[in-house]
Design a protein around this motif. Structure first.
Motif, PDB file in Angstrom:
ATOM      1  N   LEU A 161      -2.694   8.402   7.161  1.00  0.00           N
ATOM      2  CA  LEU A 161      -2.846   6.870   8.072  1.00  0.00           C
ATOM      3  C   LEU A 161      -2.795   7.138   8.838  1.00  0.00           C
ATOM      4  O   LEU A 161      -2.187   8.011   9.985  1.00  0.00           O
ATOM      5  N   THR A 162      -3.820   6.338   9.605  1.00  0.00           N
ATOM      6  CA  THR A 162      -4.247   6.202  10.702  1.00  0.00           C
ATOM      7  C   THR A 162      -3.979   4.602  11.616  1.00  0.00           C
ATOM      8  O   THR A 162      -4.508   3.781  10.685  1.00  0.00           O
ATOM      9  N   PHE A 163      -4.197   4.401  12.895  1.00  0.00           N
ATOM     10  CA  PHE A 163      -4.062   3.392  13.249  1.00  0.00           C
ATOM     11  C   PHE A 163      -5.201   3.291  14.308  1.00  0.00           C
ATOM     12  O   PHE A 163      -4.377   4.012  15.795  1.00  0.00           O
ATOM     13  N   PRO A 179       4.347  10.001   8.148  1.00  0.00           N
ATOM     14  CA  PRO A 179       3.811  10.322   9.210  1.00  0.00           C
ATOM     15  C   PRO A 179       2.886   9.643   9.077  1.00  0.00           C
ATOM     16  O   PRO A 179       2.205   9.060   8.829  1.00  0.00           O
ATOM     17  N   ALA A 180       1.501   8.842  11.054  1.00  0.00           N
ATOM     18  CA  ALA A 180       0.941   8.049  10.928  1.00  0.00           C
ATOM     19  C   ALA A 180       0.237   9.273  12.235  1.00  0.00           C
ATOM     20  O   ALA A 180       0.881   9.680  13.485  1.00  0.00           O
ATOM     21  N   HIS A 217       0.229  -0.794   0.366  1.00  0.00           N
ATOM     22  CA  HIS A 217      -0.275   0.002  -0.063  1.00  0.00           C
ATOM     23  C   HIS A 217       1.194   1.122  -0.123  1.00  0.00           C
ATOM     24  O   HIS A 217       0.851   2.214  -0.894  1.00  0.00           O
ATOM     25  N   LEU A 218       2.072   0.975   0.738  1.00  0.00           N
ATOM     26  CA  LEU A 218       2.658   2.193   0.935  1.00  0.00           C
ATOM     27  C   LEU A 218       3.481   2.282  -0.087  1.00  0.00           C
ATOM     28  O   LEU A 218       3.571   3.853  -1.019  1.00  0.00           O
ATOM     29  N   ASP A 219       4.177   1.684  -0.846  1.00  0.00           N
ATOM     30  CA  ASP A 219       4.553   1.435  -2.180  1.00  0.00           C
ATOM     31  C   ASP A 219       3.854   1.805  -3.044  1.00  0.00           C
ATOM     32  O   ASP A 219       4.077   2.444  -4.270  1.00  0.00           O
ATOM     33  N   HIS A 279       1.637   6.752  -6.826  1.00  0.00           N
ATOM     34  CA  HIS A 279       0.923   7.179  -8.117  1.00  0.00           C
ATOM     35  C   HIS A 279       0.343   8.423  -6.873  1.00  0.00           C
ATOM     36  O   HIS A 279      -0.574   8.762  -7.138  1.00  0.00           O
ATOM     37  N   GLY A 280       1.527   9.071  -6.730  1.00  0.00           N
ATOM     38  CA  GLY A 280       1.488  10.686  -6.199  1.00  0.00           C
ATOM     39  C   GLY A 280       0.620  10.934  -5.330  1.00  0.00           C
ATOM     40  O   GLY A 280       0.647  12.175  -4.898  1.00  0.00           O
ATOM     41  N   TYR A 281       0.683   9.915  -4.419  1.00  0.00           N
ATOM     42  CA  TYR A 281       0.155  10.647  -2.618  1.00  0.00           C
ATOM     43  C   TYR A 281       0.999  11.283  -2.021  1.00  0.00           C
ATOM     44  O   TYR A 281       2.419  10.794  -2.283  1.00  0.00           O
ATOM     45  N   ARG A 282       0.886  11.997  -1.474  1.00  0.00           N
ATOM     46  CA  ARG A 282       2.248  13.006  -0.992  1.00  0.00           C
ATOM     47  C   ARG A 282       1.267  12.510   1.041  1.00  0.00           C
ATOM     48  O   ARG A 282       0.258  12.998   1.512  1.00  0.00           O
ATOM     49  N   PRO A 283       2.443  11.882   1.916  1.00  0.00           N
ATOM     50  CA  PRO A 283       1.979  11.429   2.729  1.00  0.00           C
ATOM     51  C   PRO A 283       1.794  12.812   3.905  1.00  0.00           C
ATOM     52  O   PRO A 283       2.657  13.778   3.837  1.00  0.00           O
TER      53      PRO A 283
END
Length: 637
Positions: free
Chosen positions: A104-106, A127-128, A70-72, A77-81
Motif C-alpha cells: 500500500l502507498t499513500f 505496512p505502507a 478494502h483491507l478486510d 482473499h489471500g493477499y499478503r501485505p
C-alpha cells in the motif's frame, strides 16, 4: 489546468466509469491467480469520513469505511501485505515475495494518513509506504496549496512529528514525493502547464527551453533537498521516489539512484513480477493501481480480477496539419474543435501526427516539435497531445515516419536517399547508412524530450522493395523485415530516454497479410510484427486496395489475421473513412456495418483514418456509435 492533483490517464488504472458487476459475473472474467513472485501496489491519497459515495469533489479521496473494507477484503482473499523492505529483499535475492503480495502507498503526505489510515494499518498489521512532498510539511501557517477541490493549509498535511511516530511503529516507511515538483511548469509557447519533473521549461520572454543540463540540474537539486530534509528529520534517508503525476524518465530515475532512492513508482499498470536480480534498474517504474472515485469492495474486486488483455482499442488517427494554421487564433479554434469532438466520441486512443506533410506525399517536410534536423512548422505537438490527454481523456500515440524525412540540405538529402525505380514512391532515407540512423534517432529523442505521450505509431513509410538498395540491404525478404524492425526498436529506445514504457504500433500493408509472398515487396510480415510490437495497425482499407467487393475483402483479411496466434490480441484493423480515388466519404452506415461485422468476427482493436474534425466527417453521432470505447457510448447529459 491545475497540476496540483495526480492525473488519471495512466494505462491500466480504473476506467472513468467504474463498472459495477455482481460476484457471479466476476467469476466469468477469466481470472488468473497471482504468481508467487508478483507484486500488487495500490495507490491511495486522502482517507476521510465524509467522502461522497460517488462524485466527491476530491476524486482521489477514499472513505474511511471503504478503506477498512478494502483491507478486510484483501486479507480475506489471500493477499499478503509486504513492506518496501520486503520488495527490495525479493529483488536482491534475500527472500522471495509471498503469493499475492500487496504493498500500500499513500501519496502527497496528507494528514489523514496519520489520523485515519494509520490506525487501520496498525489494526490489520499492514505496512505502507508514505510519500511526502517535503515542501508541504510544517509550512508557514499563512501558506495555502491549491489541492483541487479547495485550498489546503498546513493542517491538511503531515507534520514531522507524526511521520516520526509512524516510522517508529515499524509499519510505515517514508518515501520522497519530491521537495517542490508537485506542480506544473510552462511547457510551450502557448502556456500549457505540464509536470515539473519531466518538462523542459519554456521561457516566454526569451522563447527558449531549458537545456538538458539545466533541466537535470533543477531536478537533481529538488530531489537532493527532499532527501536531505527527510534524513535530517527522521534519521533515515528515503529508499524510494514516488514521482508526482507518475511523470518521470530514465534520466531522472538515474538521479534518484545516485541519491539512494533505488525504487521508483508510477501509475502505469497493476502488477509486476519481483524476482532476484532486479535490484538494479528493475525496481524503477513499478506499476501501481490508482484508486479514485471512492471505490467500494466490488469496484476493487473488479479492478483486481478483470483481464486487462481483453480490453479493446478504439483509435482515431488525427492529422495535426489540420489543426495548424498560420493564424494562432485559428489554430486555437481548430484545437478546441478537435478536443471537443474527441471528448464526445470517447475513443481510447488518438494516433496524433507529429510531422508536417502539407503536400501529402507521405514524407515529413517539417516537424511539430523542436528538433535538431528539420524545420519546425509550429511548436504544436506538445500542446495538442497534452490537451487530448487531460481534456479528452485519451492515450496519445505519436505518429511519425521511420525513413521519410525530406532533409533541408539538398546535398545531404540526396546522399542519404533510397533511389527508387518508382517516382511515385514515398521519399525515404537509407536505413543502412549510419548518418540516417543518427539523424532519425535524434528526431525521435527530440520528440520525446518535448512532449508527453504513451506510445509510438511507426508510419507506413517503413518499407523496402526487393529492387531497392541492392547490395546494401539483405537479399532475403525476412532479413530485410528484421532489419527494419531492428531500426524501429532503436528509435523506440532513443525516445525511451525521455519517455519510459512507450507502447509501439506499426502500420502494415494489407497485401502482406493476404499475399505473404509480398514480403519481398514491402519487407513486412504480420507474425514478425506481432512479435516485435505491442500492436500492428493493419491498413484494412479495401477501397485503397482497389477492391470491388469491400466487405468480402475485409472478411478475407480477417480470416488471415485470425489464423495467427496473436491476431485478435495485437492487430488493430485501421479502416478508411474516405475513398481517396474520388475524394468521397465512405457512407457512415456502411462504416458502422463493417465495424459491427468485424467485432462479430472477433476483431478486438479498431481505428480509422482520417478523422476529419474540421468538417465533422464521419458525423459525430455516427463516430460515437462506431468508435467510442465507453460502455455507454451516448450523448452526455
Amino acid at each position: 489546468m491545475n497540476m496540483d492533483r495526480p492525473h488519471t490517464l495512466a494505462r491500466g488504472i480504473a476506467p472513468v466509469f467504474i463498472l459495477i458487476v455482481s460476484a457471479a459475473l466476476l467469476l466469468l472474467l477469466g481470472l488468473r491467480p497471482a504468481a508467487a513472485n508478483e507484486l500488487l501496489v495500490i495507490s491511495y491519497h486522502d482517507i476521510r469520513d465524509d467522502v461522497a459515495r460517488k462524485g466527491d469533489p476530491d476524486l482521489y479521496a477514499v472513505g474511511t469505511q471503504n478503506f477498512a473494507a478494502h483491507l478486510d477484503w484483501l486479507a480475506g482473499h489471500g493477499y499478503r501485505p509486504v513492506s518496501l523492505g520486503d520488495v527490495i529483499a525479493a529483488a536482491d535475492g534475500t527472500r522471495p515475495l509471498p503469493e499475492k503480495a500487496v504493498l500500500l502507498t499513500f501519496d502527497d503526505g496528507l494528514r489523514s494518513v496519520y489520523t485515519h489510515a494509520f490506525p487501520l494499518l496498525r489494526a490489520y498489521g499492514y505496512p505502507a509506504l508514505v510519500a511526502v512532498v517535503t515542501d508541504w510539511i510544517d509550512m508557514p501557517p499563512e501558506r495555502r496549496i491549491d489541492y483541487g477541490p479547495r485550498m489546503f493549509s498546513r493542517d491538511d498535511f503531515l507534520t514531522w512529528e507524526q511521520l516520526r511516530e509512524m516510522q517508529a511503529s515499524g509499519l510505515v516507511e517514508i518515501a520522497s514525493h519530491s521537495h517542490d515538483l508537485h506542480h506544473g511548469v510552462n511547457s510551450n509557447p502557448q502556456g500549457n502547464s505540464t509536470p515539473a519533473a519531466v518538462t523542459r521549461i519554456h521561457d516566454p520572454a526569451s522563447g527558449r527551453y531549458e537545456s538538458e543540463r539545466e533541466y537535470l540540474a533543477r531536478v537533481r537539486g529538488d530531489l537532493a533537498t527532499s532527501v536531505s530534509l527527510i534524513e535530517r528529520e527522521l534519521g533515515r534517508a528515503p529508499r524510494a521516489m514516488v514521482w508526482p503525476y507518475a511523470a518521470y524518465n530514465s534520466q531522472v530515475n538515474r538521479i534518484a539512484d545516485t541519491l539512494g532512492m533505488t525504487v521508483t513508482f508510477d501509475l502505469e499498470g497493476r502488477n509486476q513480477p519481483i524476482v532476484a536480480g532486479m535490484n538494479g534498474d528493475g525496481l524503477h517504474g513499478l506499476a501501481r493501481l490508482l484508486l479514485f472515485d471512492n471505490p467500494g469492495v466490488d469496484d476493487l474486486a473488479y479492478e483486481l480480477r478483470h483481464d486487462q488483455t481483453l480490453e479493446g482499442m478504439r483509435a482515431l488517427q488525427i492529422d495535426l496539419d489540420y489543426v495548424y494554421d498560420t493564424d494562432p487564433a485559428q489554430s486555437a479554434r481548430n484545437l478546441d474543435r478537435l478536443i471537443e469532438r474527441v471528448k464526445r466520441i470517447g475513443p481510447s486512443h488518438v494516433y496524433l501526427q507529429a510531422f508536417a506533410d502539407p503536400d501529402g506525399n507521405g514524407s515529413a517536410d517539417a516537424l511539430y516539435f523542436p528538433n535538431r534536423h528539420l524545420p519546425m512548422r509550429a511548436d504544436l505537438f506538445n500542446r495538442v497531445a497534452w490537451q487530448l490527454r487531460t481534456r479528452a481523456g485519451v492515450e496519445v500515440f505519436a505518429w511519425l515516419p521511420v525513413l521519410g524525412y525530406e532533409l533541408p540540405d539538398p546535398a545531404l538529402r540526396e546522399s542519404l536517399a533510397i533511389a527508387s525505380s518508382n517516382p511515385a514512391e514515398t521519399f525515404r532515407l537509407d536505413p543502412f547508412k549510419p548518418q540516417t540512423r543518427k539523424i532519425v534517432s535524434e528526431i525521435y529523442e527530440d520528440l520525446a524530450a518535448s512532449a508527453i505521450f504513451s506510445g509510438l505509431l511507426f508510419h507506413d513509410d517503413a518499407l523496402l522493395r526487393d529492387d531497392e538498395l541492392t547490395g546494401r540491404a539483405p537479399a532475403d525478404p525476412a532479413a530485410r523485415t528484421r532489419a527494419l524492425i531492428d531500426f524501429t526498436h532503436a528509435l523506440r529506445d532513443a525516445a525511451g530516454k525521455w519517455r519510459p514504457k512507450l507502447l509501439t504500433a506499426r502500420n502494415l500493408f494489407a497485401a502482406t497479410v493476404l499475399q505473404p509472398e509480398s514480403e519481398a515487396w514491402f519487407a513486412q510480415r504480420l507474425d514478425a510484427f506481432h512479435a516485435a510490437y505491442d500492436y500492428t495497425a493493419v491498413m484494412a482499407m479495401p477501397w485503397m486496395e482497389g477492391s470491388t467487393r469491400p466487405e468480402a475483402w475485409l472478411d478475407r483479411l480477417t480470416d488471415e489475421v485470425m489464423r495467427h496466434p496473436l491476431g485478435a490480441e495485437r492487430t488493430v484493423f485501421e479502416l478508411q473513412t474516405v475513398d481517396w480515388r474520388n475524394g468521397q466519404a465512405i457512407p457512415a452506415d456502411r462504416l458502422k456495418s463493417q465495424i459491427r461485422h468485424l467485432q462479430a468476427r472477433g476483431v478486438r482493436h479498431l481505428a480509422w483514418y482520417p478523422d476529419n474534425f474540421i468538417d465533422d466527417v464521419p458525423a459525430l453521432d455516427d463516430a460515437r456509435e462506431a468508435m467510442s470505447a465507453r460502455s455507454f457510448p451516448y450523448m452526455e447529459p
